[in-house]
Write a protein that holds these residues in place. Structure first.
Motif, PDB file in Angstrom:
ATOM      1  N   GLY A 180       0.716  11.255   3.635  1.00  0.00           N
ATOM      2  CA  GLY A 180       0.571   9.828   3.597  1.00  0.00           C
ATOM      3  C   GLY A 180       0.245   8.750   4.669  1.00  0.00           C
ATOM      4  O   GLY A 180       0.069   7.656   4.366  1.00  0.00           O
TER       5      GLY A 180
ATOM      6  N   GLU B 172       0.492  -1.478   4.873  1.00  0.00           N
ATOM      7  CA  GLU B 172       1.286  -0.041   4.701  1.00  0.00           C
ATOM      8  C   GLU B 172       2.754  -0.203   4.966  1.00  0.00           C
ATOM      9  O   GLU B 172       3.304  -0.987   5.694  1.00  0.00           O
ATOM     10  CB  GLU B 172       0.619   1.000   5.445  1.00  0.00           C
ATOM     11  N   GLN B 173       3.583   0.862   4.722  1.00  0.00           N
ATOM     12  CA  GLN B 173       4.814   1.157   5.030  1.00  0.00           C
ATOM     13  C   GLN B 173       4.591   1.223   6.778  1.00  0.00           C
ATOM     14  O   GLN B 173       3.736   2.026   7.000  1.00  0.00           O
ATOM     15  CB  GLN B 173       5.621   2.284   4.176  1.00  0.00           C
TER      16      GLN B 173
ATOM     17  N   SER C 171       0.832  -1.214   0.076  1.00  0.00           N
ATOM     18  CA  SER C 171       0.075   0.036  -0.038  1.00  0.00           C
ATOM     19  C   SER C 171       0.904   1.256   0.147  1.00  0.00           C
ATOM     20  O   SER C 171       1.914   1.434   0.553  1.00  0.00           O
ATOM     21  CB  SER C 171      -0.926   0.018   1.335  1.00  0.00           C
ATOM     22  N   ALA C 172       0.334   2.181  -0.600  1.00  0.00           N
ATOM     23  CA  ALA C 172       0.928   3.599  -0.438  1.00  0.00           C
ATOM     24  C   ALA C 172       0.953   4.260   0.549  1.00  0.00           C
ATOM     25  O   ALA C 172       1.746   5.405   0.921  1.00  0.00           O
ATOM     26  CB  ALA C 172       0.301   4.611  -1.747  1.00  0.00           C
TER      27      ALA C 172
END
Length: 208
Positions: free
Chosen positions: A24, A57-58, A2-3
């Motif tokens: 983000g 996610e990151q 995911s971004a």
């Protein structure tokens, strides 16, 4: 992947990162169940730390002291969260030389200057207005509080902590897990686990 980005830890550091203008961020993970469903800096707290393993996610670990960050990363590693999941954050007003490197999970806040051939490891935190000069090395999980200045060729060991406005002479080594007090002037190598303070800095106690 995911971004989006998740901050791990509903901490003062997380609020610093948000205030610095990071983009983000879709949520915060924290083990304090009382925070779940609330917002920190306008960002929802969406679950506990272990929930990271089931998401894509990151991640950016925003826990203040290096040993605590290391424990969180190890906990997530045990759940197969790999280094590739971790973002880096460098504030827009920070300046990093082209020949310097920054490891995964590290955070550099406003006004930080990194000059030539410096190496910043994984999950290091550099608070506002620090100066990291040529050939310096920050090992994994090191923390520099606001205003720290490092001369050239300084090595800061794993999970060491340097207090606000401390200064370290060129070529000096700060051992793993050492603590340097606010405003200290470090002229000699500091052994691992020691606490030093003063001008010039002298040992206060040893944790070895």
């Amino acid at each position: 992947m995911s971004a989006g980005l998740l901050l791990v830890g509903a901490s003062g550091l997380a609020r610093e990162v948000l205030a610095a203008g990071i983009t983000g961020v879709v949520g915060i993970l924290d083990d304090d169940a009382a925070l779940h469903g609330t917002e920190i800096g306008g960002v929802p707290v969406v679950g506990g730390i272990d929930d990271a393993a089931a998401r894509d996610e990151q991640l950016l670990v925003c826990v203040g002291r290096g040993a605590a960050r290391r424990a969180v990363v190890q906990r997530l590693r045990d759940q197969d969260v790999t280094a590739e999941r971790y973002a880096r954050y460098v504030a827009r007003s920070a300046r990093v030389g082209d020949t310097s490197s920054i490891g995964p999970g590290s955070i550099l806040l406003d006004g930080v200057v990194v000059t030539a051939d410096a190496a910043i490891g994984a999950h290091a935190v550099v608070m506002p207005n620090c100066t990291i000069t040529h050939d310096d090395v920050l090992e994994d999980y090191a923390t520099l509080a606001a205003g720290v200045a490092l001369g050239g060729g300084v090595r800061v060991g794993e999970a060491a902590y340097l207090g606000m406005n401390a200064a370290v002479r060129q070529g000096v080594g700060i051992g793993a897990g050492a603590t340097i007090g606010m405003g200290a002037a470090v002229l000699d190598d500091v052994p691992a686990g020691d606490t030093w303070a003063g001008v010039p800095a002298r040992p206060l106690r040893s944790h070895r």
